[in-house]
Design an enzyme around this catalytic site. Structure first.
Site, short mmCIF file in Angstrom:
data_model
loop_
_atom_site.label_atom_id
_atom_site.label_comp_id
_atom_site.label_asym_id
_atom_site.label_seq_id
_atom_site.Cartn_x
_atom_site.Cartn_y
_atom_site.Cartn_z
N ARG A 1 0.78 -1.13 -0.04
CA ARG A 1 -0.14 0.05 0.06
C ARG A 1 0.86 1.25 0.14
O ARG A 1 0.38 2.26 -0.60
CB ARG A 1 -0.93 0.06 1.23
CG ARG A 1 -1.55 1.14 1.48
CD ARG A 1 -3.06 1.26 2.03
NE ARG A 1 -2.78 0.60 3.48
CZ ARG A 1 -2.38 0.87 4.52
NH1 ARG A 1 -1.57 2.13 4.61
NH2 ARG A 1 -2.51 0.21 5.43
N LYS B 1 -5.76 7.35 -19.62
CA LYS B 1 -6.20 7.62 -20.90
C LYS B 1 -4.88 7.64 -21.63
O LYS B 1 -4.66 6.32 -21.77
CB LYS B 1 -6.54 9.07 -20.89
CG LYS B 1 -7.47 9.36 -19.88
CD LYS B 1 -8.94 8.84 -20.17
CE LYS B 1 -9.96 8.87 -19.06
NZ LYS B 1 -10.40 10.30 -18.51
C1 LIG Z 1 -10.75 10.63 -17.33
C2 LIG Z 1 -10.04 11.92 -16.58
C3 LIG Z 1 -9.94 11.84 -15.11
C4 LIG Z 1 -10.19 10.83 -14.54
O1 LIG Z 1 -9.56 9.79 -14.36
P1 LIG Z 1 -9.89 8.33 -13.89
O2 LIG Z 1 -8.59 7.26 -14.25
O3 LIG Z 1 -11.25 8.00 -14.71
O4 LIG Z 1 -10.45 8.29 -12.73
C5 LIG Z 1 -9.47 13.01 -14.69
N1 LIG Z 1 -9.15 14.33 -15.80
C6 LIG Z 1 -9.28 14.25 -17.10
C7 LIG Z 1 -8.85 15.39 -17.85
C8 LIG Z 1 -10.07 13.02 -17.75
O5 LIG Z 1 -9.98 12.80 -18.82
#
Ligand SMILES: *Cc1c(COP(=O)(O)O)cnc(C)c1O
Length: 397
Positions: free
Chosen positions: A63, A213
């Site tokens: 953790r 992403k």
């Molecule tokens: C998707 C996204 C997030 C959140 O990310 P997760 O990994 O889905 O929790 C935050 N900021 C932006 C600009 C995003 O596109």
């Protein structure tokens, strides 16, 4: 062999392949193994104590730290040219842990109305409930942001380009103003990645990524990362250790694998999106296109100054009402209709089921998000196929 990496001298392609991978596993593994173990055993109590105190390198409990995850943190640290980095279970965990670390009751945060849907829920609901003052300005309205910052603030939170209308904010100008009042400056750099935008070199203190992403790039792992000043990253890390939002080592491995091709993928995303944005802008069935790489974008000059590429996400409004959105989306062959972006495959959807699923129609109107907008996250496919696919679907309107 201990390799010496330098984010100034080594290109991104080199860093994303090599950086961070030299020190943590011996026995010559050329691909870092996934350390799935929760804990780390010791035969010697003095050594255990020294690792626990941080006087000897090593790990105690996953953790807190984990060797597979540490490699990922080191790679993003070097890609951003940062002093330190820390990982999280998701992008939202990176954002909420960072905001919770610095925004205790009575503190003030200045941000923009257009932030990622989950982030704006933090600003609109959870942070005010905890006694944090939240000032959200119109995105791109530099004057009102400067006024709010000058009244005094503890944290400036920016996101650029925004989702889904691709507005920009001037990072350097706002960061300079925030530093004059002693605020910490945080930028969500998820859309741009280190390849297209370098917030630390524009004066920012902390950079946040949803690694889910573009950094991962293959839509098979959730994760979050922050990079920046060591003293600040350390404070967020201490909170995360206890809050418990640690990144799973298997996800670390998948994101690390994605990062090795980050430069290649981003260059292709940039190229494909630029081509399609220009194509859509000239299409008779399209009313408007939002993409910072278009010379018609109201902030194209700012984009040229603060970005080195314009990214893989564009949005556009087909002519007509929401029925046209339905026709176009449901007739695309090479686009998944899903709430995601930044993957090798093209992904499309309307804001009401993607970025702004949490917002009401009135809130979307207030944010300047047309109901008949399509967010089109361009993948790395052959761009001619995507062009033909879009044309075929648009002709059905
Ligand atoms: C998707 C996204 C997030 C959140 O990310 P997760 O990994 O889905 O929790 C935050 N900021 C932006 C600009 C995003 O596109």
């Amino acid at each position: 062999m201990k390799k010496d990496f330098n984010p100034i001298e080594n290109g991104f392609g080199t860093l994303s392949v090599w950086a961070g991978e030299d020190q943590l596993f011996d026995q010559g593994a050329t691909v870092p193994p996934i350390a799935l173990n929760v804990t780390f055993g010791y035969n010697d109590l003095e050594e255990w104590q020294a690792v626990a105190n941080g006087t000897l390198p090593g790990h105690i409990y996953s953790r807190n730290t984990n060797p597979s995850t540490r490699i990922l943190e080191e790679k993003i640290r070097l890609l951003d040219g940062a002093e330190a980095a820390c990982s999280f279970s998701t992008g939202m965990a990176a954002i909420s842990n960072t905001l919770s670390t610095f925004l205790t009751p009575g503190k003030k945060v200045v941000s923009q109305k257009d932030t990622y849907g989950g982030t704006s829920v933090l600003f609109l609901n959870f942070l005010p409930e905890r006694g944090v003052h939240v000032e959200l300005c119109d995105t791109g309205d530099v004057e009102s942001m400067l006024v709010e910052i000058k009244k005094g603030c503890d944290l400036l939170y920016l996101e650029t380009p925004t989702n889904p209308t691709l507005k920009l904010v001037d990072i350097k100008q706002l960061a300079d103003a925030a530093h004059q009042v002693g605020a910490i400056v945080v930028v969500d750099n998820t859309f741009a990645t280190p390849i297209n935008q370098r917030p630390l070199s524009l004066g920012v203190d902390l950079v946040i990524y949803s690694a889910t992403k573009f950094l991962c790039g293959h839509a098979d792992a959730l994760g979050g990362l922050i990079t920046g000043k060591a003293e600040l990253v350390k404070r967020v890390f201490s909170y995360r250790e206890i809050n418990g939002a640690a990144l799973h080592p298997f996800s670390s491995y998948l994101i690390l694998r994605g990062l090795r091709t980050l430069e290649l993928r981003m260059l292709r995303h940039n190229e494909n999106a630029q081509y399609l944005a220009e194509y859509l802008e000239s299409h008779p069935k399209v009313d408007s296109v939002f993409y910072p790489g278009l010379s018609s974008h109201p902030q194209h000059e700012l984009a040229k100054a603060q970005m080195s590429g314009y990214g893989g996400v564009l949005s556009f409004t087909p002519s007509g009402d929401f029925e046209s959105v339905k026709i176009v989306l449901e007739n695309l062959q090479f686009a998944r209709l899903a709430a995601h972006l930044g993957s090798v495959d093209t992904i499309a959807g309307p804001p009401r089921t993607t970025s702004h699923v949490e917002a009401s129609p009135e809130e979307r109107r207030m944010l300047g998000i047309p109901e008949n907008l399509i967010r089109y996250a361009v993948g790395i496919e052959n761009v001619r196929d995507l062009e033909k696919d879009l044309d075929k679907a648009l002709r059905l309107i």
